[in-house]
Write a protein that holds these residues in place. Structure first.
Motif, mmCIF file in Angstrom:
data_model
loop_
_atom_site.group_PDB
_atom_site.id
_atom_site.type_symbol
_atom_site.label_atom_id
_atom_site.label_comp_id
_atom_site.label_asym_id
_atom_site.label_seq_id
_atom_site.Cartn_x
_atom_site.Cartn_y
_atom_site.Cartn_z
ATOM 1 N N THR A 1 -5.012 3.394 8.083
ATOM 2 C CA THR A 1 -5.624 4.392 6.981
ATOM 3 C C THR A 1 -6.569 4.892 7.194
ATOM 4 N N THR A 2 -7.361 4.546 8.798
ATOM 5 C CA THR A 2 -8.140 4.234 9.841
ATOM 6 C C THR A 2 -7.496 5.089 10.757
ATOM 7 N N SER B 1 -7.073 -0.907 4.890
ATOM 8 C CA SER B 1 -7.897 -0.927 3.250
ATOM 9 C C SER B 1 -6.952 -1.682 2.225
ATOM 10 N N LEU C 1 0.494 -1.082 0.172
ATOM 11 C CA LEU C 1 0.046 0.363 0.236
ATOM 12 C C LEU C 1 1.499 1.219 -0.164
#
Lengths: 1139, 205
Positions: free
Chosen positions: A610-611, A573, A505
């Motif tokens: 990402t969170t 993600s 990612l």
């Protein structure tokens, strides 16, 4: 009328033949003619017998000419012969006899090598026979026909499944008559011997033995000489396999003459070949000249050649060549001739692989990379998915060398060629475990693959291909890889693998941020790259997972920084790449397993995704609760379970409220048996580890219905079938007549072997049943774990009707299943009630006992540990074990090289001697010998010492005679020395040593109960008395108690010998024993306090205030009970016995 | 806006799984939804599917192995079906000797390793026993020669490839539509509601 009809038919045949019609029409016509002729013979419709005969001979002539016309001169000979014997038909006239005659002739012809004629004879019988198959006369030819078909496929080495099909249809009929049945049973054994030979699988071979033995017994009882002969050959074969040529020759001897005279070519060949092999063994004692032995080989070859048994022929030649090779240079010519013949036969056999041989030749001849790439692609497409091809190619050293040469970093092969080579290696890696001979050669590729995967110059595709090959090799054969991985630089490999775990990612984000505008082509390349990176992560994680099982690699992997990277792969993600996330979860689980440091550092980690920030445990819980795929949830559960068992998870309810229900649910869905076997195989294992040592969790598991769910899987047809079936055994018993029932002792013993062997049959090379075996194994392990601590769980297991499965599993062909079944039995045997009832009824003792001599050390260990409980005094199975040579076997195991097996064996012997009669004691000591016991008492391993001392303690417990025996056998002086060494050795004062002290003290306690002479040994030794005094102040109450018991037994009032008693009291008083006792009369342990009072009373300290208060003491228990009471305290340790 | 992007995602999902490469490309640039897979892999997947549909089994096997060698190494049923199809193609082409040779060398082994394939294997082998000329009466196994058999194998292979790339085996859109129709029917029996009568335009009744 029929004779006219027959004549007409013959005429038509002639016409058809002349007009060149389809052969099948001709034969059809011929058959019609034959039928009508036979009818006319049988019914004797015609008054003119001569006419019939004329017709018949005309027919036979015609038949002969037809066969001649189609190039079957042998068959035509037969018809001519038959024509000569026509008067027989006239004499007999009975249709059944005619059929029988032909059938029998067919069998004879077949076994003597004339297959085509045999087929004809069968055809004749078939044509005469009435159509309805239930006629007795029809069965005869059908039986012979099926038997021939079966034997043909067996000797031609067709695929086992084909052979089995033929065997099945053959046995169906053979069940109908007792003599056929013997025959069938023997042929079945033969089939196993052949399967076992072909696969070099001793398990399959030895599965034939019970069959042979039962066939032998039954045949002798019925006076069936032929079966006796066959069975003797079978036995000889087994002896030879076990490298006992002399016994084999002895088994063969009484029947060999009969075989040569009475039997057919195959039997003659087999027996002679066997004899030749026995004589060729250097270990045989009958020294014959080389020429004589060679003669035997040649006779065998000739016999097989007459039947065109290619497999046997090549075996004979191979053995002959091997034998001659060892006979010195003067036989080299003969050897070469035999070898050449062998090669020729093998070439004939391998017509199909010839094609691929050519491909290999082309490969080694090819010079340029493009051609080699193309050939390797061809090989790759042939081997992928194809086990047979893999086995063929992996056994080809030139190919492996060629791959090594291409993958060598020094070689100048281009990238595409290297990729193809890595792909071929990766696909071949699936089967390396099945070809141990070539595993070493294959393993040479592993460092090269590792290098290709770590090298910075490699393209991503090459890295991927080499990683995949590495992964497959390590997963499918960890042992072979580990044993041959000398060339791998672990440090470099692990670091490079960890580097590959960088989250794809982040890489993608970086590359995207540089090109904010969306462009399809750009995007496509980044996605492609991304997907390749994901695959690399997945592969690297699963290799790390496998590597972490080797030795010390866990630590190295953690040091390389794998855990944070693996954790970052679990980011939400990336959820669409679930396979990669599963690999990462699996790797985390393996790395933290039993590794407290890694687990602690992992629990403290966060993932910055990402969170936002997420704690590692929370991530795992997210997968456990929300994972879309069952496998993801399972792997998360495995991670959490591994963590829970070594570190403190903040939420105490995770195991009970989340892990346990999730796991039970995972294996509750039995539909997974057909869809997701990997899940059903793995979830019970995770469950087993979770509940294994926790009583509360076992209780919850019981309430959650775990046991009945596991039972459901174990009792499902597929899984039950992979363990073994009982249906076959019951069939066998039903079919037995009364005479045979008398011999059931033998059959009873072999019953389980039969199950195992039936099982071997169904498992023969099938891939899927291997997986079911794994499922059975893990469910059994789960059962053994869940009932290890609680009686209600054990009861539930018994109630779920699992015992028959467990007992059958004890004799399974899979060592894993056998071992798991032992563990179940062991857990169940921790209950006294089960020991006395259910386990006895289920008959576990015998199969369990036979596992002591199992090939697998793992099985031996579990079996010996389980036997520890089975031989306890109150177990009715003790007798079975002793009667079946258990003592001999256990003493044998004490000499095993494996520590756990030794420990369990001596533990079991100790338990066997617990409260045993003098006869058993004598038997054990006769087998073991006193010197051996002395060695064990001073064994380097402290655990063994402790058990050996405990064994001695049980020996001297009981009657005075028993103590006498020990005094005589061990030696009084040796005893004194031993006591001194064990009790005064201060070099290793540790809690490990307490067990030794305790056992030694109790030997003294038991001796002190004995006669004056026995007591004299103790009282006469200053150092022993000193030690007794010393250990009265030991920190462990049990040891203090033992010391006090010594005093009690030495001071016990004895009316018949007042003088010695008072002498002893004086001696004890003189060393100040009273003061020592008084010092501990307020001991923290109640037992110690009570016994101190008794001792003081014995010493005449009745006037003390304390002693007055303890008249409530149970004084009767003193003498004999002294040992008994202590034994009962120790019982819990017996019951949990072994390791 | 949110709803639109959801629907776009559904459409993209459909186009990718069904393998409409050009449409994916166009749709991606129009809607701005990334396809999540590389277009080349769609292309390759379609080439493989076409190869099976046109009976070029060896070519399909070669391409799958180039794409991901693990697919056929770990999926014995699929591999068996491809081999079976190869045999069927031999028989269809009337190459009986080749068919027999191939069956002896390859298929018998498969049956031996995996007894659960034996039945299918037997059916296929019995193709050899029947007259396959078009005018002959249909045999019980002649369905194996149908085009639908090729489609079946091609579908199975496509699904396995998708699975190896961590994608769903089937597109979501048709399943959603089926569910919509089903729930409308269920609902209709109990209440009156604005029913969608035209699924293409979303027209309400």
């Amino acid at each position: 009328m029929t004779d006219l009809q027959a004549m007409g038919e013959i005429g038509i045949v002639e016409n058809l033949l002349v007009s060149g019609r389809n052969p099948s029409d001709v034969f059809k016509r011929l058959k019609l003619a034959q039928t009508s002729i036979v009818q006319s013979i049988v019914q004797q419709e015609t008054s003119d017998t001569a006419g019939v005969l004329e017709n018949d001979s005309l027919f036979l002539l015609k038949n002969a000419s037809v066969w001649e016309y189609y190039g079957q001169s042998l068959v035509s000979d037969l018809h001519l012969n038959a024509q000569n014997s026509i008067p027989d038909f006239e004499k007999q006239g009975n249709i059944e006899e005619v059929i029988q005659k032909h059938s029998i002739r067919a069998e004879k012809l077949f076994l003597n090598g004339d297959q085509s004629t045999a087929q004809q004879a069968i055809e004749i019988a078939k044509n005469i026979a009435p159509c309805e198959s239930n006629f007795h006369s029809s069965r005869i030819w059908m039986h012979i026909d099926r038997k021939i078909t079966f034997l043909k496929s067996l000797y031609r080495c067709e695929y086992p499944s084909t052979i089995l099909l033929h065997f099945k249809s053959y046995t169906e009929l053979a069940e109908l008559r007792i003599d056929w049945k013997f025959d069938a049973r023997f042929l079945e054994a033969l089939m196993f011997l052949k399967f076992g030979d072909a696969n070099k699988d001793r398990n399959v071979t030895s599965a034939a033995i019970p069959l042979i033995l039962s066939a032998l017994t039954l045949s002798k009882a019925y006076g069936q000489d032929r079966f006796v002969r066959n069975a003797a050959v079978g036995l000889a074969k087994f002896y030879l396999c076990s490298n006992m040529p002399d016994s084999a020759i002895d088994a063969l001897n009484p029947v060999f003459g009969a075989i040569l005279v009475h039997s057919n070519a195959l039997e003659r060949g087999a027996a002679t070949f066997l004899l030749a092999k026995c004589l060729a063994k250097p270990t045989n004692t009958k020294k014959l000249s080389v020429d004589k032995i060679v003669e035997n080989f040649d006779t065998a070859f000739a016999a097989f050649e007459s039947v065109q048994c290619f497999h046997e022929m090549s075996q004979v030649m191979e053995e002959k060549a091997r034998f001659l090779h060892g006979c010195g240079p003067e036989y080299y010519d003969q050897r070469n001739a035999a070898a050449a013949k062998f090669r020729w036969i093998e070439d004939q056999k391998k017509k199909h692989s010839a094609k691929w041989k050519i491909v290999l030749d082309r490969l080694s001849a090819a010079a340029d990379d493009a051609t080699r790439t193309q050939i390797l692609r061809e090989v790759k497409n042939a081997v992928i998915g194809n086990r047979g091809k893999k086995l063929f190619f992996v056994s080809s050293p030139p190919l492996l060398q060629c791959l090594a040469q291409i993958l060598d970093p020094e070689s100048r092969a281009n990238v595409e060629l290297r990729i193809q080579a890595a792909c071929v290696a990766g696909s071949l890696a699936w089967v390396i475990e099945s070809v141990p001979t070539y595993a070493g050669e294959f393993a040479k590729l592993i460092p090269l693959l590792a290098h290709a995967s770590t090298s910075a110059e490699s393209s991503l595709s090459l890295v991927e291909a080499s990683l995949r090959a590495l992964k497959t090799a390590i997963t499918s054969s960890p042992n072979a890889v580990q044993a041959n991985s000398v060339g791998i630089n672990n440090f470099v490999l692990i670091n490079s693998l960890v580097q590959k775990l960088d989250s794809p990612l982040q890489q993608q984000q970086q590359s995207q941020s540089s090109t904010p505008e969306y462009s399809p082509t750009q995007f496509s390349t980044t996605t492609k790259l991304m997907q390749q990176k994901v695959r690399l992560c997945e592969l690297a994680a699963s290799i790390l997972c496998d590597l972490s099982l080797f030795g010390n690699t866990q630590v190295e992997i953690v040091a390389a920084g794998a855990l944070p990277k693996l954790l970052s792969l679990l980011d939400n993600s990336l959820v669409q790449y679930h396979k990669m996330q599963e690999s990462a979860l699996d790797a985390i689980g393996c790395i933290v397993r039993g590794n407290a440091n890694a687990a602690r550092s992992f629990v403290g980690m966060f993932v910055h995704g990402t969170t936002g920030e997420e704690r590692s445990v929370a991530v795992l819980l997210r997968f456990l609760k929300e994972g879309r795929y069952a496998m993801t949830r399972l792997l998360a559960a495995a991670c959490l379970s591994n963590l829970y068992r070594i570190v403190n998870l903040e939420n105490q309810r995770i195991p009970s409220q989340l892990l346990l229900p999730t796991l039970i649910k995972l294996f509750s869905d039995t539909s997974a048996l057909s869809t997701d076997l990997a899940l059903i195989e793995r979830s019970p294992l995770v469950f087993a580890e979770l509940v294994g040592e926790s009583e509360p969790l076992q209780k919850l598991a019981l309430e959650g219905d775990a046991i009945s769910k596991l039972a459901e899987i174990l009792l499902s047809i597929e899984v039950r079938g992979s363990i073994g079936s009982t249906a076959y055994v019951s069939n066998l018993e039903e079919g037995e007549s009364d005479g045979a029932k008398a011999k059931t002792v033998l059959l009873g013993k072999s019953k389980n072997d039969l199950v195992a062997q039936k099982n071997a049959l169904s498992n023969y090379t099938t891939v899927s049943s291997k997986t079911y075996e794994k499922v059975a194994e893990s469910c059994l392990l789960a059962i053994s774990s869940v009932c290890s601590l609680r009686e209600d769980c054990r009861k539930n297991v018994i109630d779920a009707k699992l015992l028959p499965v467990i007992v059958a599993a004890l004799s399974s062909v899979s060592p894993g299943i056998r071992s798991a079944a032992c563990k179940c039995t062991r857990s169940l045997s921790r209950s006294v009630k089960n020991l006395r009832t259910s386990l006895v009824d289920a008959g576990v003792a015998y199969p369990l006992f036979t596992l002591l001599s199992d090939d697998s050390v793992q099985v031996q260990t579990s079996a010996s540990a389980t036997l520890c409980n089975i031989v306890l005094d109150f177990s009715p199975m003790k007798k079975t074990v002793i009667e079946n040579g258990g003592v001999e076997k256990l003493v044998g195991l004490v000499g095993s090289v494996d520590y756990n097996v030794r420990l369990n064996a001596i533990w079991a012997l100790k338990n066997l001697l617990y409260q045993a009669g003098s006869d058993i004691k004598a038997k054990v000591m006769q087998e073991m010998g006193w010197d051996r016991l002395k060695q064990l008492i001073f064994d380097p391993h402290i655990g063994i010492q402790e058990q050996a001392l405990n064994l001695l303690r049980n020996l001297v417990c009981g009657k005075e005679d028993d103590i006498d025996t020990v005094f005589y056998g061990f030696g009084e002086a040796a005893l004194s020395v031993m006591f001194d060494k064990k009790l005064s050795d201060h070099s290793c004062v540790s809690s490990d040593h307490d067990g030794i002290i305790l056992q030694t003290m109790y030997i003294i306690v038991n001796i002190a109960i004995g006669s004056e002479r026995h007591k004299g040994l103790i009282i006469g030794s200053d150092s022993i008395l000193e030690n007794i005094m010393k250990y009265m102040n030991h920190e462990k109450p049990l040891i203090r108690l033992a010391a006090v018991w010594c005093v009690i037994n030495l001071t016990e009032p004895d009316e018949s010998h007042p003088k010695p008693t008072s002498d002893r009291l004086d001696r004890l008083r003189s060393i100040g024993i009273q003061d020592a006792l008084k010092r501990i009369c307020l001991d923290s342990d109640r037992d110690v306090r009570d016994r101190v009072r008794t001792a003081l009373k014995n010493l005449g300290e009745v006037n003390t205030r304390l002693a007055n208060n303890l008249m409530d003491l149970d004084e009767d228990a003193v003498g004999l009970g002294s040992s008994e009471m202590e034994e009962m305290q120790d019982l819990s340790s017996y019951l949990s016995g072994g390791h | 806006m949110k709803q639109y992007s959801d629907i776009n995602k559904l459409i993209m999902n459909y186009l990718v799984i069904e393998g409409y490469k050009d449409a994916v490309e166009k749709f991606a640039s129009e809607s701005g939804i990334p396809p999540n897979v590389d277009l080349e892999s769609i292309d390759e997947r379609m080439k493989i599917r076409t190869a099976v549909q046109e009976g070029r089994i060896d070519e399909a096997i070669g391409r799958v192995n180039d794409l991901d060698p693990e697919i056929l190494d770990t999926n014995s049923r699929l591999y068996f079906h491809l081999q079976q199809q190869k045999l069927i193609e031999f028989i269809r082409a009337g190459k009986i000797t080749d068919a027999l040779d191939f069956a002896q060398e390859e298929l018998a082994m498969r049956g031996e390793e995996n007894p659960e394939f034996l039945e299918e294997l037997e059916q296929t082998m019995s193709l050899l026993a029947f007259d396959l000329s078009p005018q002959a009466p249909a045999s019980p196994v002649s369905s194996l020669l149908d085009y639908s058999q090729r489609l079946k194998v091609a579908g199975e292979l496509n699904a396995a490839i998708l699975q190896s790339q961590c994608q769903e085996r089937n597109p979501k859109l048709p399943a959603l539509l089926k569910m919509l129709v089903w729930s409308q029917n269920q609902l209709e029996e109990k209440v009156s509601f604005p029913k969608i009568t035209n699924l293409a335009t979303g027209e309400l009744a």
